[in-house]
Design a protein around this motif. Structure first.
Motif, PDB file in Angstrom:
ATOM      1  N   TRP A 158       0.939  -1.541  -0.183  1.00 15.78           N
ATOM      2  CA  TRP A 158       0.545   0.041   0.220  1.00 15.78           C
ATOM      3  C   TRP A 158       0.938   0.865  -0.035  1.00 15.78           C
ATOM      4  O   TRP A 158       0.134   2.573  -0.659  1.00 15.78           O
ATOM      5  CB  TRP A 158      -1.169   0.178   1.272  1.00 15.78           C
ATOM      6  CG  TRP A 158      -0.635  -0.374   2.335  1.00 15.78           C
ATOM      7  CD1 TRP A 158       0.166  -1.393   3.231  1.00 15.78           C
ATOM      8  CD2 TRP A 158       0.368   0.679   3.378  1.00 15.78           C
ATOM      9  NE1 TRP A 158       0.361  -1.029   4.045  1.00 15.78           N
ATOM     10  CE2 TRP A 158       0.626   0.469   4.287  1.00 15.78           C
ATOM     11  CE3 TRP A 158       0.678   2.308   3.469  1.00 15.78           C
ATOM     12  CZ2 TRP A 158       1.545   0.257   5.916  1.00 15.78           C
ATOM     13  CZ3 TRP A 158       0.317   2.269   4.018  1.00 15.78           C
ATOM     14  CH2 TRP A 158       1.445   1.817   5.242  1.00 15.78           C
ATOM     15  N   LEU A 210      -8.020  -4.513   3.909  1.00 16.50           N
ATOM     16  CA  LEU A 210      -7.122  -3.575   2.713  1.00 16.50           C
ATOM     17  C   LEU A 210      -5.593  -3.924   2.852  1.00 16.50           C
ATOM     18  O   LEU A 210      -5.153  -4.637   1.673  1.00 16.50           O
ATOM     19  CB  LEU A 210      -6.542  -1.968   2.574  1.00 16.50           C
ATOM     20  CG  LEU A 210      -5.907  -1.777   1.356  1.00 16.50           C
ATOM     21  CD1 LEU A 210      -6.347  -1.644  -0.264  1.00 16.50           C
ATOM     22  CD2 LEU A 210      -6.316   0.343   1.329  1.00 16.50           C
ATOM     23  N   GLU A 211      -5.676  -4.374   3.916  1.00 16.79           N
ATOM     24  CA  GLU A 211      -3.822  -5.337   4.238  1.00 16.79           C
ATOM     25  C   GLU A 211      -4.326  -6.439   3.412  1.00 16.79           C
ATOM     26  O   GLU A 211      -2.598  -7.036   2.731  1.00 16.79           O
ATOM     27  CB  GLU A 211      -3.854  -5.043   5.088  1.00 16.79           C
ATOM     28  CG  GLU A 211      -2.452  -5.839   6.051  1.00 16.79           C
ATOM     29  CD  GLU A 211      -0.859  -5.044   5.592  1.00 16.79           C
ATOM     30  OE1 GLU A 211      -0.208  -5.642   5.106  1.00 16.79           O
ATOM     31  OE2 GLU A 211      -1.036  -3.670   6.262  1.00 16.79           O
ATOM     32  N   THR A 219      -2.171  -7.473  -0.571  1.00 15.97           N
ATOM     33  CA  THR A 219      -1.626  -7.686  -0.570  1.00 15.97           C
ATOM     34  C   THR A 219      -0.650  -8.611  -1.039  1.00 15.97           C
ATOM     35  O   THR A 219       0.140  -8.799  -1.604  1.00 15.97           O
ATOM     36  CB  THR A 219      -0.786  -6.363   0.655  1.00 15.97           C
ATOM     37  OG1 THR A 219      -0.437  -7.296   1.733  1.00 15.97           O
ATOM     38  CG2 THR A 219      -0.974  -5.386   0.738  1.00 15.97           C
ATOM     39  N   TYR A 254      -4.838  -2.744  -3.038  1.00 15.45           N
ATOM     40  CA  TYR A 254      -3.955  -1.798  -2.316  1.00 15.45           C
ATOM     41  C   TYR A 254      -3.428  -0.239  -3.052  1.00 15.45           C
ATOM     42  O   TYR A 254      -2.759   0.333  -2.751  1.00 15.45           O
ATOM     43  CB  TYR A 254      -2.773  -2.763  -1.669  1.00 15.45           C
ATOM     44  CG  TYR A 254      -1.960  -3.277  -2.412  1.00 15.45           C
ATOM     45  CD1 TYR A 254      -1.130  -3.222  -3.832  1.00 15.45           C
ATOM     46  CD2 TYR A 254      -2.479  -4.914  -2.563  1.00 15.45           C
ATOM     47  CE1 TYR A 254      -0.234  -4.153  -4.698  1.00 15.45           C
ATOM     48  CE2 TYR A 254      -2.086  -5.787  -3.642  1.00 15.45           C
ATOM     49  CZ  TYR A 254      -0.997  -4.744  -4.774  1.00 15.45           C
ATOM     50  OH  TYR A 254      -0.158  -6.102  -6.029  1.00 15.45           O
ATOM     51  N   GLY A 287      -5.270   2.506  -1.772  1.00 16.53           N
ATOM     52  CA  GLY A 287      -3.764   2.844  -1.348  1.00 16.53           C
ATOM     53  C   GLY A 287      -3.808   4.855  -1.669  1.00 16.53           C
ATOM     54  O   GLY A 287      -3.463   5.325  -0.818  1.00 16.53           O
ATOM     55  N   LEU A 294      -6.192   0.486   7.302  1.00 10.52           N
ATOM     56  CA  LEU A 294      -5.584  -0.863   6.696  1.00 10.52           C
ATOM     57  C   LEU A 294      -6.362  -2.206   6.978  1.00 10.52           C
ATOM     58  O   LEU A 294      -6.514  -3.392   6.433  1.00 10.52           O
ATOM     59  CB  LEU A 294      -4.339  -1.030   6.726  1.00 10.52           C
ATOM     60  CG  LEU A 294      -3.110  -0.172   6.036  1.00 10.52           C
ATOM     61  CD1 LEU A 294      -1.783   0.729   5.968  1.00 10.52           C
ATOM     62  CD2 LEU A 294      -3.341   0.352   4.367  1.00 10.52           C
TER      63      LEU A 294
END
Length: 643
Positions: free
Chosen positions: A353, A400-401, A404, A426, A430, A496
């Motif tokens: 991100w 969101l994390e 990745t 991301y 991001g 995140l």
């Protein structure tokens, strides 16, 4: 337990069952060590078999003295974890015809049964080197993978055409390379030739293997090199190849905008970390699409009309800015868990991100500051990003994390329900996080500081250094606090780590705008539709459809989803009339009133037909950014060129 003893479980150390036991794994591949490799690997690649799409490789690998003295097992690796891919994507399946010799005699090899990218070679005592030959059978059609050879151009990525000795950091293994190209073709690359070409073969100067892999080649029958730097400045050039020579016709004004990109990036970051930089750009309908970062170059592809239909291709004008930013963010400074000593050590992407998300942010901003996109076009593009991620259904369950991990999970394969699965969010979500951060810094400092200050402090260190500097989450937080004290750790973690119903749109509000929907598509969206030959009804019925009626996307939870539609189905007819996107658009408008009949679609899924009814009465909906009355235009300030 029962008083009766089950024999397999009784007794100290007894096995739990009489079933099979695991077979021992093969010996572990030598771990990479930071020591100099004893000799230079000689690599020769022939890229002339355009009809059969075959790259031919020969490689001479000198052997350490210890192997020469006693012989033994030498392991050569085919790169798997490729920089910029964030996943083990090396095309090992394309490798064929492997042969190994030493001193003119054939030497046996065997593939490791666990690490299929590793090849064991039984080297006899006295052998000073091994000669390896093989072919890379590159995709002939897009159905087989990314096409890298066409009748007019070729993209040589060195990780595809090289083996390297295990047990060493790739920065410690020197390579000398020869490349034979079709007669008369020119090329662009960050590598530099060690002397004049001999016939159609160019010899490049000796470089470490990691530098070689980071320096791909674009070569073509139709080629143009445009210098973007002034005499006396660090050289930067735009190397363009095209399917047709007329597509190379960049005007002086267009060239100046690309020069402005270099200037604006320099002003943003304050310094650079290359001795020269080469943009590689393919304008093509045939070569596989790409946007891939490197330290001193980038691989990019664009539509044929990139120059000749300038006003229609602006939605892709952020690509060069994005990949150029990666020279600072991703190549010079890199997340600690995305750095590895070689190309077969697994990587992790927990900081993507930053690596990709902030790069996506600067890609838009730098394109606007350089004039590659107008401020209005950039605002329309941001509106699309905000709308897509604000209504992304998967955000309700997946933080969101976690996205990745997607380069490893799906390796960018097509997804059935991207809006629910989320994919690599991301990047663009991001981007919204960093817009949020930029506007917050500006708010807290009365406009005296911004994310520009973070970029210069974080990425503009060690002027001229090529040595990668890694970073962690704490490093990012510390750098943000160096710009303005704040609880940046909580700011980032809440965006995140937790599923959130709405996208992080505070940056729009602080920026002086709000996301709204109207019945008219923005010029940006219309241009995207023209480039993709598709129509976007994602924000109304909930799908995107191509010119033949094939659904390329269906939004999870949308009216189309509720009606049972799915991607790759074909709309044959609308209300009994053959499908036409314009007619469907008119019908959506005509059925706005609640008392209107629903829309009826005849849908084909392979060899089956069915009728689908969608009850929808809200009309066409397209995203825009609308100015907030009385609020300062902070977004406009962000997009203004630096001086």
């Amino acid at each position: 337990m029962s008083a009766l003893c089950v024999s397999a479980l009784c007794g100290s150390g007894a096995r739990a069952s009489d079933g099979p036991q695991p077979v021992a794994l093969p010996p572990v591949i030598p771990v990479a060590k930071d020591v100099a490799y004893p000799g230079t690997v000689e690599l020769a690649v022939t890229a002339t078999d355009l009809d059969r799409h075959v790259l031919s490789v020969s490689e001479r690998v000198p052997l350490p003295a210890s192997v020469t003295e006693k012989g033994g097992d030498v392991v050569l690796l085919y790169p798997s974890w490729l920089p910029g891919h964030h996943s083990p994507g090396g095309p090992i399946a394309e490798v064929g015809g492997i042969g190994v010799k030493s001193g003119g005699k054939t030497v046996p090899w065997v593939r490791d049964t666990v690490n299929v990218n590793a090849f064991h070679i039984a080297v006899p005592a006295g052998a000073k080197d091994v000669d390896v030959s093989f072919q890379v059978l590159t995709p002939i059609t897009p159905k087989m993978g990314r096409v890298v050879m066409t009748p007019e151009m070729v993209n040589v990525q060195w990780n595809m055409v090289a083996l390297y000795p295990a047990g060493y950091f790739t920065r410690d293994i020197p390579y000398s390379v020869k490349l034979t190209l079709p007669h008369g073709w020119q090329y662009g690359t960050a590598l530099r030739a060690s002397g004049p070409a001999v016939g159609d073969t160019v010899t490049f100067g000796t470089v470490p293997f990691n530098t070689l892999v980071d320096s791909p080649v674009f070569s073509g029958q139709y080629f143009r090199r445009i210098e973007l730097s002034k005499p006396g400045e660090t050289p930067v050039a735009l190397n363009v190849i095209a399917d047709r020579p007329e597509w190379l016709a960049a005007t002086a004004a267009q060239t100046d905008l690309h020069r402005a990109l270099v200037v604006q990036a320099g002003l943003l970051f304050g310094t650079h970390h290359y001795d020269h930089y080469d943009f590689l750009l393919a304008l093509t309908n045939e070569l596989g699409g790409i946007g891939l970062e490197h330290h001193r170059s980038s691989e990019n592809s664009g539509p044929p009309g990139y120059f000749t239909k300038w006003d229609k291709t602006f939605p892709v004008k952020d690509l060069l800015a994005h990949e150029y930013t990666h020279s600072w963010n991703g190549k010079f400074r890199r997340p600690a868990d995305l750095w590895a000593p070689d190309f077969n050590t697994p990587q992790r992407g927990s900081m993507l991100w930053v690596y990709e998300g902030q790069t996506q942010y600067w890609g838009y901003v730098l394109a606007a500051r350089a004039g590659l996109m107008t401020p209005a076009q950039t605002l329309d593009a941001i509106a699309m990003v905000a709308a897509v991620y604000d209504r992304r259904a998967g955000r309700t369950w997946r933080p969101l994390e976690d996205t990745t991990n997607d380069p490893i999970i799906s390796q960018r394969a097509p997804l059935s329900w991207r809006s629910w699965q989320r994919s690599e969010d991301y990047y663009s979500e991001g981007q919204l996080v960093w817009l949020d951060a930029d506007t917050l810094i500006r708010e807290k400092t009365g406009g005296q500081k911004s994310l520009n200050d973070f970029a210069k402090a974080f990425f503009g260190v060690d002027p001229g250094s090529y040595v990668t500097r890694t970073y962690t989450f704490d490093d990012v937080v510390a750098a943000l606090n160096g710009v303005v004290p704040y609880d940046w750790a909580s700011f980032l973690r809440t965006r995140l780590d937790r599923p959130r119903l709405r996208a992080p749109l505070d940056g729009l509000t602080r920026g002086g705008y709000k996301l709204v929907y109207t019945e008219t598509a923005s010029p940006y969206l219309k241009a995207v539709e023209a480039l993709k030959k598709a129509r976007n009804f994602d924000f109304s019925l909930g799908f995107t459809v191509d010119g033949k009626g094939v659904l390329t996307n269906v939004e999870w939870g949308s009216p189309a989803w509720q009606a049972g539609l799915a991607a790759d189905e074909t709309i044959v007819a609308v209300n009994g009339v053959a499908f036409d996107a314009d007619d469907l658009s008119d019908l959506i408008t005509a059925t706005k009133a609640p008392d209107k009949d629903p829309i009826t679609l005849l849908v084909q899924a392979r060899d089956r037909f069915r009728t689908v009814t969608i009850s929808y009465h809200l009309g066409l909906r397209y995203p825009h950014l609308e100015r907030v009355a009385g609020a300062p235009d902070v977004l406009g300030q962000i997009l203004t060129p630096l001086k």
